[in-house]
Design a protein around this motif. Structure first.
Motif, PDB file in Angstrom:
ATOM      1  N   PRO A 218       0.820  -1.224   0.000  1.00 23.16           N
ATOM      2  CA  PRO A 218       0.000   0.000   0.000  1.00 23.16           C
ATOM      3  C   PRO A 218       0.849   1.267   0.000  1.00 23.16           C
ATOM      4  O   PRO A 218       0.528   2.229  -0.704  1.00 23.16           O
ATOM      5  CB  PRO A 218      -0.837  -0.125   1.281  1.00 23.16           C
ATOM      6  CG  PRO A 218      -0.142  -1.147   2.129  1.00 23.16           C
ATOM      7  CD  PRO A 218       0.533  -2.080   1.168  1.00 23.16           C
ATOM      8  N   LEU A 219       1.951   1.289   0.757  1.00 26.01           N
ATOM      9  CA  LEU A 219       2.786   2.483   0.786  1.00 26.01           C
ATOM     10  C   LEU A 219       3.610   2.624  -0.486  1.00 26.01           C
ATOM     11  O   LEU A 219       4.028   3.723  -0.846  1.00 26.01           O
ATOM     12  CB  LEU A 219       3.698   2.466   2.012  1.00 26.01           C
ATOM     13  CG  LEU A 219       2.989   2.641   3.356  1.00 26.01           C
ATOM     14  CD1 LEU A 219       3.978   2.539   4.510  1.00 26.01           C
ATOM     15  CD2 LEU A 219       2.253   3.980   3.408  1.00 26.01           C
ATOM     16  N   GLY A 220       3.849   1.524  -1.187  1.00 25.89           N
ATOM     17  CA  GLY A 220       4.539   1.618  -2.461  1.00 25.89           C
ATOM     18  C   GLY A 220       3.752   2.410  -3.481  1.00 25.89           C
ATOM     19  O   GLY A 220       4.319   3.156  -4.285  1.00 25.89           O
ATOM     20  N   LEU A 221       2.442   2.269  -3.443  1.00 23.06           N
ATOM     21  CA  LEU A 221       1.586   3.006  -4.358  1.00 23.06           C
ATOM     22  C   LEU A 221       1.272   4.402  -3.835  1.00 23.06           C
ATOM     23  O   LEU A 221       1.061   5.332  -4.617  1.00 23.06           O
ATOM     24  CB  LEU A 221       0.284   2.226  -4.583  1.00 23.06           C
ATOM     25  CG  LEU A 221      -0.591   2.610  -5.766  1.00 23.06           C
ATOM     26  CD1 LEU A 221       0.216   2.670  -7.056  1.00 23.06           C
ATOM     27  CD2 LEU A 221      -1.731   1.612  -5.921  1.00 23.06           C
ATOM     28  N   ALA A 222       1.274   4.562  -2.516  1.00 22.12           N
ATOM     29  CA  ALA A 222       0.941   5.865  -1.931  1.00 22.12           C
ATOM     30  C   ALA A 222       2.150   6.779  -1.794  1.00 22.12           C
ATOM     31  O   ALA A 222       1.984   7.997  -1.672  1.00 22.12           O
ATOM     32  CB  ALA A 222       0.320   5.666  -0.544  1.00 22.12           C
ATOM     33  N   SER A 223       3.348   6.224  -1.821  1.00 21.59           N
ATOM     34  CA  SER A 223       4.561   6.992  -1.574  1.00 21.59           C
ATOM     35  C   SER A 223       4.676   8.195  -2.505  1.00 21.59           C
ATOM     36  O   SER A 223       4.642   8.047  -3.730  1.00 21.59           O
ATOM     37  CB  SER A 223       5.788   6.095  -1.772  1.00 21.59           C
ATOM     38  OG  SER A 223       6.964   6.866  -1.905  1.00 21.59           O
ATOM     39  N   PRO A 224       4.847   9.401  -1.965  1.00 22.47           N
ATOM     40  CA  PRO A 224       5.010  10.571  -2.830  1.00 22.47           C
ATOM     41  C   PRO A 224       6.190  10.449  -3.783  1.00 22.47           C
ATOM     42  O   PRO A 224       6.110  10.860  -4.942  1.00 22.47           O
ATOM     43  CB  PRO A 224       5.210  11.719  -1.832  1.00 22.47           C
ATOM     44  CG  PRO A 224       4.552  11.252  -0.570  1.00 22.47           C
ATOM     45  CD  PRO A 224       4.768   9.774  -0.536  1.00 22.47           C
ATOM     46  N   VAL A 225       7.302   9.873  -3.317  1.00 22.06           N
ATOM     47  CA  VAL A 225       8.471   9.785  -4.192  1.00 22.06           C
ATOM     48  C   VAL A 225       8.275   8.736  -5.271  1.00 22.06           C
ATOM     49  O   VAL A 225       8.628   8.955  -6.439  1.00 22.06           O
ATOM     50  CB  VAL A 225       9.760   9.527  -3.375  1.00 22.06           C
ATOM     51  CG1 VAL A 225       9.737   8.182  -2.673  1.00 22.06           C
ATOM     52  CG2 VAL A 225      10.981   9.618  -4.272  1.00 22.06           C
ATOM     53  N   PHE A 226       7.684   7.597  -4.947  1.00 23.08           N
ATOM     54  CA  PHE A 226       7.445   6.581  -5.976  1.00 23.08           C
ATOM     55  C   PHE A 226       6.450   7.073  -7.019  1.00 23.08           C
ATOM     56  O   PHE A 226       6.587   6.793  -8.210  1.00 23.08           O
ATOM     57  CB  PHE A 226       6.937   5.287  -5.337  1.00 23.08           C
ATOM     58  CG  PHE A 226       8.017   4.449  -4.695  1.00 23.08           C
ATOM     59  CD1 PHE A 226       9.325   4.882  -4.656  1.00 23.08           C
ATOM     60  CD2 PHE A 226       7.712   3.224  -4.125  1.00 23.08           C
ATOM     61  CE1 PHE A 226      10.326   4.116  -4.055  1.00 23.08           C
ATOM     62  CE2 PHE A 226       8.693   2.446  -3.532  1.00 23.08           C
ATOM     63  CZ  PHE A 226      10.004   2.891  -3.491  1.00 23.08           C
TER      64      PHE A 226
END
Length: 472
Positions: A60-68
């Protein structure tokens, strides 16, 4: 001569390297293993044709990450798959609480607790992008959205058990939140243990709990491809045991957890700082099993058969008891188990008609017991007949996890303790926690804020800090 050297190719090391390269700096990245990614990697661990994620699986954080999101990883072949049900949490009566992308449907499934769940999640869901920007950085920062962060903090800094009991009336709602909060690796009566549960609930509705098609390795491959396109240089099979081995560069970034960073950086760091890194407390360990299956898992609760992730632990009281025992150095008889079934949604993971499963439980640090039996008992508890479908197992003990990836010392996959103080002082208290007390040296692993998870933000913040000083 390079502007910067990066040691380690986990998501934080790659994010740091790519951020620097895109800013026009020359960067070389060293990886000791033959393949990139560290814990964000995939391999055929059981039988030919079965693909397993070595560590991280659901992102979930991989898709939500601002940098990614800024890197546009889809352009380099990363495809996210959204399971029909993001998370299911079965109970002994044959029912299951579950999370889907729709807040309405999730709230409805919780019955009498639906309104309370909506009240808890919806205010943050409306502003999830700015919320992630606030929480995925050091706790000590000047907030751009102070009222939102304060509202989040009033809930997040509470204990998960206390918040669950206060918010929900039914066992279904309480158990669902307990499983979410157990991702913190903290006893559920600890301060701040509610934070991870709240974040993961919001992310389920904001971006989902996605699976990378073709394995978690695809995340690493996409980051590495962007880095090469930006002019970056990568050397694999190149372990760095001492920063003195490297040619002099303006900045060195260690995508190493606190303990190997102390060893690798010792020749250039003050002895007192090295000792503080060595004393940084560990989180609990994990015991993991990857399965090759001849059919899907025969769950009793129907929602589990359509879920990407399944939490196995029963009630709030049971999960709290298990996590409390782990925190006290005791092995629970019924551990909390996290299970992913990627092959239900990604046919690249197994031969036609076959399936994979990925499961781990939290265990006390230093535990050397074979926990296969108690882990599988938790699966069988909610899926009778599971063992009959197992074709092969790959067991990862804490020792074997560390042997493959020295960053995961003793099976600690979180980069160190996640209690409130060590979220604030990670790994030491400072205005810029990434800057080490030696000119041009930076720590950018999960042992720095915002901590563990596949989001790349530790590396991103470290790179920004260097671009303001040595690499400006």
């Amino acid at each position: 001569m390079f502007d910067a050297s990066v040691i380690g190719s986990g998501p934080n090391g790659l994010a740091a390297a790519l951020t620097l390269a895109r800013a026009g700096r020359s960067v070389i990245l060293y990886e000791g293993q033959p393949t990139l990614g560290g814990g964000v990697s995939s391999a055929a661990l059981t039988l030919p044709g079965f693909l397993h994620d070595r560590c991280s699986a659901i992102h979930p954080l991989g898709l939500a990450s601002p940098v990614f999101r800024g890197f546009d990883l889809g352009r380099k072949g990363l495809e996210w798959i959204q399971p029909e049900i993001h998370l299911a949490h079965p109970l002994d009566d044959g029912s299951a609480a579950f999370l889907v992308r729709s807040l309405d449907e999730t709230s409805k499934s919780l019955g009498a607790d639906g309104a309370a769940y909506r009240k808890l999640v919806e205010p943050f869901l409306r502003q999830w992008e700015v919320l992630t920007e606030e929480i995925l950085q050091p706790m000590l920062h000047l907030p751009r959205h102070p009222f939102l962060l304060a509202r989040f903090g009033l809930l997040a800094l509470r204990s998960a058990a206390g918040l669950a009991r206060h918010t929900f009336q039914s066992e279904r709602g309480r158990a669902l939140f307990a499983g979410l909060a157990a991702h913190s690796f903290l006893p559920l009566d600890s301060l701040a243990s509610a934070s991870i549960g709240l974040v993961l609930a919001v992310m389920a509705h904001a971006v989902g709990w996605p699976i990378p098609r073709g394995g978690s390795q695809k995340i690493t491959d996409a980051l590495a491809a962007h880095f090469r396109d930006a002019g970056g240089t990568i050397e694999v099979n190149r372990p760095v045991r001492d920063v003195a081995e490297l040619e002099r560069t303006r900045a060195v970034f260690l995508d190493l957890t606190a303990w190997p960073a102390a060893r690798v950086g010792a020749s250039r760091l003050p002895k007192s700082y090295v000792q503080r890194l060595e004393r940084f407390p560990h989180g609990p360990a994990i015991f993991k099993i990857d399965y090759a299956l001849d059919a899907p898992i025969p769950w009793t609760a129907e929602p589990c058969r359509r879920a990407g992730t399944v939490h196995l632990g029963g009630t709030l009281a049971e999960i709290a008891s298990a996590e409390r025992a782990v925190g006290q150095g005791e092995m629970p008889a019924r551990p909390f188990v996290l299970l992913a079934q990627q092959s239900l949604f990604d046919p690249t993971r197994a031969p036609a008609g076959k399936h994979t499963a990925w499961a781990y439980c939290h265990i006390p640090r230093g535990c050397t017991a074979d926990c296969s039996e108690i882990l599988e008992k938790q699966i069988e508890r909610f899926a009778p007949g599971f063992r009959e479908r197992v074709l092969a197992r790959h067991v990862s003990s804490p020792a074997s996890i560390e042997a493959h990836n020295a960053n995961l010392l003793g099976g600690d996959i979180t980069g160190g303790a996640n209690d409130l103080w060590h979220l604030l002082a990670r790994p030491t208290l400072g205005a810029v926690p990434y800057r080490m007390p030696s000119p041009g040296m930076y720590l950018c692993s999960a042992s720095t804020p915002p901590g563990g998870g596949v989001h790349g933000m530790c590396g991103f913040h470290a790179a920004l800090a260097a671009l303001r000083v040595e690499l400006r």
